[in-house]
Enzyme design. Structure first.
Site, PDB file in Angstrom:
ATOM      1  N   GLY A 228       1.337  -1.062  -0.027  1.00  0.00           N
ATOM      2  CA  GLY A 228       0.011   0.151   0.304  1.00  0.00           C
ATOM      3  C   GLY A 228       0.615   1.569   0.316  1.00  0.00           C
ATOM      4  O   GLY A 228       2.161   1.397  -0.221  1.00  0.00           O
ATOM      5  N   SER A 229       0.032   2.762   0.450  1.00  0.00           N
ATOM      6  CA  SER A 229       1.227   4.157   0.800  1.00  0.00           C
ATOM      7  C   SER A 229       2.410   3.358   1.254  1.00  0.00           C
ATOM      8  O   SER A 229       1.797   3.088   2.323  1.00  0.00           O
ATOM      9  CB  SER A 229       0.170   4.450   0.576  1.00  0.00           C
ATOM     10  OG  SER A 229       0.068   4.989   1.949  1.00  0.00           O
ATOM     11  N   THR A 230       3.405   4.740   1.216  1.00  0.00           N
ATOM     12  CA  THR A 230       4.246   4.611   2.266  1.00  0.00           C
ATOM     13  C   THR A 230       3.582   5.092   3.307  1.00  0.00           C
ATOM     14  O   THR A 230       4.017   4.992   4.759  1.00  0.00           O
ATOM     15  CB  THR A 230       4.858   5.714   1.568  1.00  0.00           C
ATOM     16  OG1 THR A 230       5.723   4.758   0.154  1.00  0.00           O
ATOM     17  CG2 THR A 230       6.345   5.918   1.988  1.00  0.00           C
ATOM     18  N   GLY A 233       2.290   2.655   5.459  1.00  0.00           N
ATOM     19  CA  GLY A 233       3.331   0.872   5.470  1.00  0.00           C
ATOM     20  C   GLY A 233       4.476   2.335   7.146  1.00  0.00           C
ATOM     21  O   GLY A 233       4.453   2.005   7.666  1.00  0.00           O
ATOM     22  N   GLU A 250       5.735  -3.635   0.533  1.00  0.00           N
ATOM     23  CA  GLU A 250       6.041  -2.754  -0.879  1.00  0.00           C
ATOM     24  C   GLU A 250       4.846  -1.577  -0.984  1.00  0.00           C
ATOM     25  O   GLU A 250       3.758  -2.118  -0.645  1.00  0.00           O
ATOM     26  CB  GLU A 250       5.299  -3.730  -1.684  1.00  0.00           C
ATOM     27  CG  GLU A 250       5.351  -3.189  -3.579  1.00  0.00           C
ATOM     28  CD  GLU A 250       4.891  -4.610  -4.153  1.00  0.00           C
ATOM     29  OE1 GLU A 250       4.324  -4.038  -5.566  1.00  0.00           O
ATOM     30  OE2 GLU A 250       5.922  -5.275  -4.197  1.00  0.00           O
ATOM     31  N   CYS A 285       1.988  -0.070  -7.863  1.00  0.00           N
ATOM     32  CA  CYS A 285       3.169   0.582  -7.832  1.00  0.00           C
ATOM     33  C   CYS A 285       4.239   1.126  -8.844  1.00  0.00           C
ATOM     34  O   CYS A 285       5.060   1.876  -8.666  1.00  0.00           O
ATOM     35  CB  CYS A 285       3.780   0.609  -6.904  1.00  0.00           C
ATOM     36  SG  CYS A 285       3.568  -1.439  -6.727  1.00  0.00           S
TER      37      CYS A 285
END
Length: 481
Positions: A228-230, A233, A250, A285
């Site tokens: 998912g999104s940084t 994360g 990831e 991504c």
């Protein structure tokens, strides 16, 4: 319009039991936003804790199971899934928006992951023996309860590449799919779960924040695999720090493609580059999100990419002639739309191309024609952002050093590509690029699903895998005499 909801609609899976949950949210068809494809259960914190109880109890037996039995179960499940792929494609298209061809490929790859990982397990699990001053064996064992949290853009393969190796290595899992399109992945996992003991595979759905907080704070959950999104994360890292969970993530990407002066820009190469940009409407991504081209080939590339975009047919992915479907959800559609508006207002040149398959129903879905952006600088928002849509900025460069510097000027480092007829140049540049993987004259995925490489910088947290991610979900330990 299909009126019947799939079996998994509005349900969760805990300890082998599919439970119908009273509180639900609608799953919308992004091509026809007035169509409800099904419902997603909004699980309570109590249900999530119960799922962890179930996984922890099942781990005691499953972790000690025979690896040949695990592989046999997985192969049997793969055979059953293979028989329902054709009937499942339309559900994935309707809840996700992918074109038919892309959706079917995703489902077929899930079966490939199952069979490939099962075969790999039998050899990889064997102890490695070292002799020297003493005899040492490197042996493997499962980590424990594993949480798998996956996104809406490619829900099938991104879930299977984590759930399958986790189960094969003897872990029990709690899967949290995205609320935007959970139905196909849950339908597939329903089949897979039926071949394993109750509690080995559990599924909870609902608020990412509520469920994520519980999974990250419970000490019984030993591993979290997140895609998912940084930003999310980073939040998971903070919340899991108290239990030192193993994290495999990831995250975001802003992949550069560097096109050199000697690049072959024939029809096939342009098609590969176009697909690198527009696969899944750019909602990948590892899609190309910015192109740097040598100034001597700049006009040529812009012209050829524009013509390629003009041939893109946008519409409901269920239609065979469609080559790009809608964006998946309203939030993403609004983000990309507003990003393009700000870019245009800044003085950039935005060229929108493509074919509307059905202009009369265009506004009924999250449809967007692809756009090429020129006349922007390296520090422009459109260049620095992860657009996650059918948009591509193209910038010129004059020297190799300039191209590498611009390509590395990003907080992300997922994938990159180098386009040149000189393989030596490609390798030299690849060595300088801050990316987890670099492709030559292509921008795609690894065709061998046993291979994967983590992103650098803010694109991920993991390690290189050559064994279908099996080693991400097993601990290695030394046994010595």
């Amino acid at each position: 319009m299909i009126e019947t909801y799939p079996y998994t609609s509005g349900k969760c899976l805990i300890n082998g039991e599919w439970r119908e949950i009273e509180k639900t949210a609608k799953v919308i068809n992004p091509a026809h936003t007035n169509e409800v494809v099904g419902e997603v259960a909004l699980c309570s914190p109590e249900l999530v804790s119960e799922a962890i109880d179930s996984a922890a109890a099942a781990f005691k037996g499953w972790s000690r199971s025979n690896i040949h039995d695990r592989a046999a179960r997985m192969n049997e499940a793969a055979g059953e899934l293979e028989r329902i792929i054709e009937e499942s494609v339309s559900l994935l298209v309707r809840e996700n928006g992918k074109a038919l061809v892309e959706a079917k490929i995703d489902l077929l790859r899930c079966v490939d992951v199952m069979r490939g990982s099962a075969q790999e397990l039998l050899e990889w699990w064997e102890p490695e023996k070292y002799t020297g001053k003493q005899n040492v064996q490197v042996r493997r064992r499962p980590k424990g309860v594993t949480a798998v949290v996956t996104p809406w853009n490619s829900p099938m393969i991104l879930t299977f590449k984590r759930v399958i190796p986790a189960v094969l290595t003897g872990n029990t899992v709690i899967v949290k799919p995205a609320t935007n399109c959970p139905l196909t992945i849950m339908s597939f996992l329903k089949v897979v779960a039926s071949y394993f003991p109750a509690g080995v595979i559990n599924i909870v759905t609902g608020s990412g924040r509520v469920i994520g907080d519980i999974l990250c704070s419970d000490s019984r959950v030993r591993t979290v695999a997140f895609v998912g999104s940084t930003e999310t994360g980073k939040d998971i890292m903070r919340k899991s720090s108290s239990t030192l969970q193993k994290l495999y993530m990831e995250l975001g990407g802003n992949d550069p493609a560097i096109v050199f002066e000697d690049a072959n820009l024939d029809k096939e190469a342009i098609e590969r580059l176009k697909m690198g940009v527009l696969r899944a409407a750019g909602q990948v991504c590892s899609a190309v999100k910015r192109i740097y081209v040598h100034e001597s080939r700049y006009d040529e590339l812009v012209e050829k990419m524009t013509k390629a975009f003009e041939r893109v047919v946008v519409g409901d992915g269920i239609q065979p002639e469609v080559t790009m479907g809608p964006l998946n959800n309203e939030a993403q559609f609004n983000y990309v739309t507003e990003l393009l508006e700000r870019t245009s207002q800044s003085g950039a040149n935005v060229v929108t191309a493509g074919i509307q398959l059905d202009p009369d129903t265009w506004n009924q879905g999250y449809f967007m024609l692809p756009s090429i952006v020129t006349g922007v600088q390296q520090d422009s928002e459109i260049v620095q952002a992860e657009q996650f849509g059918p948009v591509i900025p193209i910038l010129p460069f004059s020297t190799v050093d300039e191209a590498v510097e611009m390509a590395n000027d990003s907080r992300f480092g997922l994938r990159a590509s180098v386009w040149t007829e000189n393989e030596e140049t490609a390798i030299e540049v690849a060595d300088r690029l801050e990316a987890g993987a670099v492709f030559h004259n292509n921008h795609t995925i690894f065709k061998d699903l046993n291979l994967d490489f983590p992103g650098l910088k803010e694109s991920g947290l993991s390690r290189e895998t050559r064994h279908g991610s099996l080693e991400l979900f097993a601990d290695s330990y030394g046994f010595a005499d």
